[in-house]
Design a protein around this motif. Structure first.
Motif, PDB file in Angstrom:
ATOM      1  N   ALA A 134       0.794  -1.211   0.183  1.00 24.44           N
ATOM      2  CA  ALA A 134       0.077  -0.010   0.019  1.00 24.44           C
ATOM      3  C   ALA A 134       0.733   1.448   0.172  1.00 24.44           C
ATOM      4  O   ALA A 134       0.412   2.162   0.723  1.00 24.44           O
ATOM      5  CB  ALA A 134      -0.769   0.121   1.273  1.00 24.44           C
ATOM      6  N   SER A 135       1.992   1.271  -0.574  1.00 24.39           N
ATOM      7  CA  SER A 135       2.972   2.229  -0.880  1.00 24.39           C
ATOM      8  C   SER A 135       3.018   2.668  -2.213  1.00 24.39           C
ATOM      9  O   SER A 135       2.704   1.982  -3.104  1.00 24.39           O
ATOM     10  CB  SER A 135       3.934   1.944  -0.161  1.00 24.39           C
ATOM     11  OG  SER A 135       5.114   3.039  -0.393  1.00 24.39           O
ATOM     12  N   THR A 136       3.460   3.927  -2.565  1.00 27.11           N
ATOM     13  CA  THR A 136       3.596   4.403  -3.978  1.00 27.11           C
ATOM     14  C   THR A 136       5.055   4.272  -4.456  1.00 27.11           C
ATOM     15  O   THR A 136       5.287   4.868  -5.334  1.00 27.11           O
ATOM     16  CB  THR A 136       3.188   5.770  -4.138  1.00 27.11           C
ATOM     17  OG1 THR A 136       3.812   6.702  -3.419  1.00 27.11           O
ATOM     18  CG2 THR A 136       1.592   5.747  -4.022  1.00 27.11           C
ATOM     19  N   ASP A 137       5.870   3.325  -3.676  1.00 26.73           N
ATOM     20  CA  ASP A 137       7.548   3.496  -3.969  1.00 26.73           C
ATOM     21  C   ASP A 137       7.795   2.226  -4.641  1.00 26.73           C
ATOM     22  O   ASP A 137       7.045   1.182  -4.588  1.00 26.73           O
ATOM     23  CB  ASP A 137       8.192   3.328  -2.662  1.00 26.73           C
ATOM     24  CG  ASP A 137       8.322   4.667  -1.969  1.00 26.73           C
ATOM     25  OD1 ASP A 137       8.130   5.542  -2.403  1.00 26.73           O
ATOM     26  OD2 ASP A 137       8.469   4.575  -0.839  1.00 26.73           O
ATOM     27  N   ALA A 138       8.595   2.446  -5.780  1.00 26.92           N
ATOM     28  CA  ALA A 138       8.854   1.332  -6.660  1.00 26.92           C
ATOM     29  C   ALA A 138      10.113   0.866  -6.275  1.00 26.92           C
ATOM     30  O   ALA A 138      11.023   0.758  -6.771  1.00 26.92           O
ATOM     31  CB  ALA A 138       9.100   1.929  -7.950  1.00 26.92           C
ATOM     32  N   THR A 139       9.870   0.067  -4.926  1.00 26.00           N
ATOM     33  CA  THR A 139      11.011  -0.626  -4.309  1.00 26.00           C
ATOM     34  C   THR A 139      10.746  -2.222  -4.178  1.00 26.00           C
ATOM     35  O   THR A 139       9.956  -2.790  -4.365  1.00 26.00           O
ATOM     36  CB  THR A 139      11.190  -0.059  -2.940  1.00 26.00           C
ATOM     37  OG1 THR A 139       9.916  -0.302  -2.170  1.00 26.00           O
ATOM     38  CG2 THR A 139      11.307   1.464  -2.865  1.00 26.00           C
ATOM     39  N   ALA A 140      12.015  -2.792  -4.217  1.00 26.57           N
ATOM     40  CA  ALA A 140      12.076  -4.251  -4.106  1.00 26.57           C
ATOM     41  C   ALA A 140      12.986  -4.626  -3.348  1.00 26.57           C
ATOM     42  O   ALA A 140      14.124  -4.024  -3.003  1.00 26.57           O
ATOM     43  CB  ALA A 140      12.349  -4.939  -5.684  1.00 26.57           C
ATOM     44  N   HIS A 141      12.961  -5.999  -2.868  1.00 28.73           N
ATOM     45  CA  HIS A 141      14.280  -6.770  -1.913  1.00 28.73           C
ATOM     46  C   HIS A 141      14.480  -7.735  -3.029  1.00 28.73           C
ATOM     47  O   HIS A 141      13.681  -8.590  -3.528  1.00 28.73           O
ATOM     48  CB  HIS A 141      13.717  -7.190  -0.794  1.00 28.73           C
ATOM     49  CG  HIS A 141      14.702  -8.213  -0.356  1.00 28.73           C
ATOM     50  ND1 HIS A 141      14.422  -9.515  -0.016  1.00 28.73           N
ATOM     51  CD2 HIS A 141      16.061  -7.864   0.324  1.00 28.73           C
ATOM     52  CE1 HIS A 141      15.484  -9.876   0.579  1.00 28.73           C
ATOM     53  NE2 HIS A 141      16.330  -9.042   0.761  1.00 28.73           N
ATOM     54  N   LEU A 142      15.676  -8.150  -3.214  1.00 24.61           N
ATOM     55  CA  LEU A 142      16.315  -9.235  -4.121  1.00 24.61           C
ATOM     56  C   LEU A 142      17.526  -9.747  -3.731  1.00 24.61           C
ATOM     57  O   LEU A 142      18.231  -9.064  -2.666  1.00 24.61           O
ATOM     58  CB  LEU A 142      16.381  -8.914  -5.548  1.00 24.61           C
ATOM     59  CG  LEU A 142      17.607  -7.922  -5.644  1.00 24.61           C
ATOM     60  CD1 LEU A 142      18.682  -8.495  -6.441  1.00 24.61           C
ATOM     61  CD2 LEU A 142      16.963  -6.917  -7.105  1.00 24.61           C
ATOM     62  N   THR A 143      17.560 -11.050  -3.681  1.00 24.78           N
ATOM     63  CA  THR A 143      19.077 -11.622  -3.326  1.00 24.78           C
ATOM     64  C   THR A 143      19.465 -12.056  -5.014  1.00 24.78           C
ATOM     65  O   THR A 143      18.634 -12.629  -5.882  1.00 24.78           O
ATOM     66  CB  THR A 143      19.082 -12.695  -2.722  1.00 24.78           C
ATOM     67  OG1 THR A 143      17.859 -13.673  -3.106  1.00 24.78           O
ATOM     68  CG2 THR A 143      18.431 -12.238  -1.202  1.00 24.78           C
ATOM     69  N   GLY A 144      20.648 -12.164  -5.156  1.00 25.62           N
ATOM     70  CA  GLY A 144      21.146 -12.701  -6.554  1.00 25.62           C
ATOM     71  C   GLY A 144      22.712 -12.779  -6.463  1.00 25.62           C
ATOM     72  O   GLY A 144      23.470 -12.556  -5.541  1.00 25.62           O
ATOM     73  N   VAL A 145      22.995 -13.486  -7.649  1.00 32.26           N
ATOM     74  CA  VAL A 145      24.762 -13.570  -7.929  1.00 32.26           C
ATOM     75  C   VAL A 145      25.013 -12.519  -9.259  1.00 32.26           C
ATOM     76  O   VAL A 145      24.476 -12.547 -10.131  1.00 32.26           O
ATOM     77  CB  VAL A 145      24.921 -15.019  -8.227  1.00 32.26           C
ATOM     78  CG1 VAL A 145      26.391 -15.165  -8.625  1.00 32.26           C
ATOM     79  CG2 VAL A 145      24.454 -15.922  -7.286  1.00 32.26           C
ATOM     80  N   VAL A 146      26.218 -12.047  -8.658  1.00 30.17           N
ATOM     81  CA  VAL A 146      26.825 -11.065  -9.709  1.00 30.17           C
ATOM     82  C   VAL A 146      27.352 -11.742 -10.717  1.00 30.17           C
ATOM     83  O   VAL A 146      28.348 -12.713 -10.354  1.00 30.17           O
ATOM     84  CB  VAL A 146      27.980 -10.063  -9.017  1.00 30.17           C
ATOM     85  CG1 VAL A 146      28.539  -9.310 -10.003  1.00 30.17           C
ATOM     86  CG2 VAL A 146      27.062  -9.343  -8.062  1.00 30.17           C
ATOM     87  N   VAL A 147      27.161 -11.455 -11.893  1.00 28.94           N
ATOM     88  CA  VAL A 147      27.766 -12.348 -12.941  1.00 28.94           C
ATOM     89  C   VAL A 147      28.556 -11.368 -14.135  1.00 28.94           C
ATOM     90  O   VAL A 147      29.517 -11.932 -14.681  1.00 28.94           O
ATOM     91  CB  VAL A 147      26.583 -12.753 -13.995  1.00 28.94           C
ATOM     92  CG1 VAL A 147      25.609 -13.867 -13.338  1.00 28.94           C
ATOM     93  CG2 VAL A 147      25.724 -11.628 -14.671  1.00 28.94           C
ATOM     94  N   ALA A 148      28.390 -10.145 -13.937  1.00 28.93           N
ATOM     95  CA  ALA A 148      29.262  -9.057 -14.502  1.00 28.93           C
ATOM     96  C   ALA A 148      29.720  -7.889 -13.687  1.00 28.93           C
ATOM     97  O   ALA A 148      28.606  -7.355 -13.329  1.00 28.93           O
ATOM     98  CB  ALA A 148      29.088  -9.072 -16.075  1.00 28.93           C
ATOM     99  N   VAL A 149      30.621  -7.121 -13.902  1.00 23.84           N
ATOM    100  CA  VAL A 149      30.752  -5.827 -13.097  1.00 23.84           C
ATOM    101  C   VAL A 149      31.296  -4.722 -14.008  1.00 23.84           C
ATOM    102  O   VAL A 149      32.369  -5.170 -14.707  1.00 23.84           O
ATOM    103  CB  VAL A 149      31.483  -6.022 -11.887  1.00 23.84           C
ATOM    104  CG1 VAL A 149      31.730  -4.580 -11.221  1.00 23.84           C
ATOM    105  CG2 VAL A 149      30.910  -7.035 -10.801  1.00 23.84           C
ATOM    106  N   GLU A 150      30.822  -3.609 -14.281  1.00 25.82           N
ATOM    107  CA  GLU A 150      31.710  -2.497 -15.097  1.00 25.82           C
ATOM    108  C   GLU A 150      31.633  -1.302 -14.138  1.00 25.82           C
ATOM    109  O   GLU A 150      30.626  -1.138 -13.468  1.00 25.82           O
ATOM    110  CB  GLU A 150      31.114  -2.237 -16.107  1.00 25.82           C
ATOM    111  CG  GLU A 150      31.029  -3.329 -17.305  1.00 25.82           C
ATOM    112  CD  GLU A 150      30.189  -3.004 -18.672  1.00 25.82           C
ATOM    113  OE1 GLU A 150      29.661  -1.846 -18.705  1.00 25.82           O
ATOM    114  OE2 GLU A 150      30.420  -3.608 -19.528  1.00 25.82           O
TER     115      GLU A 150
END
Length: 204
Positions: A134-150
Motif C-alpha cells: 500500500a505504498s507508492t514506492d517502486a522498491t524491491a528486495h532481491l538476492t542474486g549472484v553478480v555475473v558481470a561488473v563494470e
C-alpha cells in the motif's frame, strides 16, 4: 545538471504542455525528465541496460507506478514487479496485450555482499515491496549472484559508479551503486534493497 541534460535529451512523448525526455550520458547513466511547459516536474535517475527479462501486461497505477508480471520462455509467471517505467507515457497508445523484453535497473539503497558462489544458488528471490504494501514506492528486495561488473564514470559530473549484472530469481537485473559502496565482483552473492526502473524499448 538537469537544465543541461534537458537541452540534450531525446523527447519520447509530448501531450500538450507535458513532455517526457530521456538524457543518456556516455557512461550509461540516464535521466528521465518530465516537463510541463518550461518547468521540470519529475526527474528519475536510471541506467541504459540490456533487457534481462520479459514483462507481461504492464498497467499504470496511481503514483506513477507500473505493475506487471515477469514471465519466462514458457509464459509462466516468475514474479510480480512494481517499477517506474521510462515509457510510461507511451503505454496508453500501445496495442494490448503487451509482452516484451524489459531492462530492469535497480538503484541500490542498501547492498550487502553475503558470500560467494561458483554457480547460481537455489532460493534466490525478487520481492516487490512498495506497491504491494500500500505504498507508492517502486522498491524491491532481491538476492542474486553478480555475473558481470563494470566501473563507470559520469562524464558530466565525474561521479563514479558500479553497474553490475545480477542473476536473481529467473531473470537478470542491472544493479547500480556508487563506486565501492560496496565493492562488487563476479560471483558475489548480494542482498539488495533498491529502487526499480524498467524500460521496454519496443514501446518507442
Amino acid at each position: 545538471m538537469v537544465a543541461a541534460a534537458r537541452s540534450e535529451a531525446e523527447t519520447i512523448a509530448k501531450d500538450g504542455e507535458v513532455g517526457v525526455h530521456i538524457w543518456t550520458d556516455p557512461s550509461g547513466a540516464r535521466l528521465v525528465i518530465t516537463t510541463e511547459g518550461d518547468l521540470v516536474r519529475v526527474v528519475t535517475p536510471t541506467f541504459y541496460a540490456a533487457p534481462g527479462a520479459v514483462m507481461s501486461e504492464p498497467q499504470a497505477v496511481d503514483g506513477g507506478l507500473v505493475l506487471a508480471e515477469l514471465v519466462n520462455d514458457q509464459d509462466e509467471v516468475i514474479t510480480e514487479i512494481a517499477c517506474q517505467l521510462e515509457e510510461l507515457s507511451l503505454l496508453g497508445a500501445a496495442v494490448p496485450p503487451i509482452e516484451a523484453p524489459v531492462s530492469v535497473v535497480v538503484l541500490g539503497n542498501a547492498v550487502r555482499v553475503t558470500g560467494r558462489s561458483d554457480g547460481v544458488p537455489p532460493g534466490l528471490v525478487f520481492e516487490p515491496v512498495g506497491a504491494y504494501a500500500a505504498s507508492t514506492d517502486a522498491t524491491a528486495h532481491l538476492t542474486g549472484v553478480v555475473v558481470a561488473v563494470e566501473e563507470r564514470t559520469v562524464g558530466r559530473t565525474g561521479q563514479g559508479f558500479t553497474a553490475a549484472r545480477v542473476q536473481t530469481d529467473g531473470f537478470q537485473v542491472t544493479l547500480c551503486v556508487p563506486a565501492g559502496e560496496p565493492h562488487l565482483a563476479a560471483g558475489d552473492v548480494v542482498d539488495v534493497e533498491g529502487y526499480v526502473v524498467g524500460s521496454i524499448p519496443s514501446l518507442r
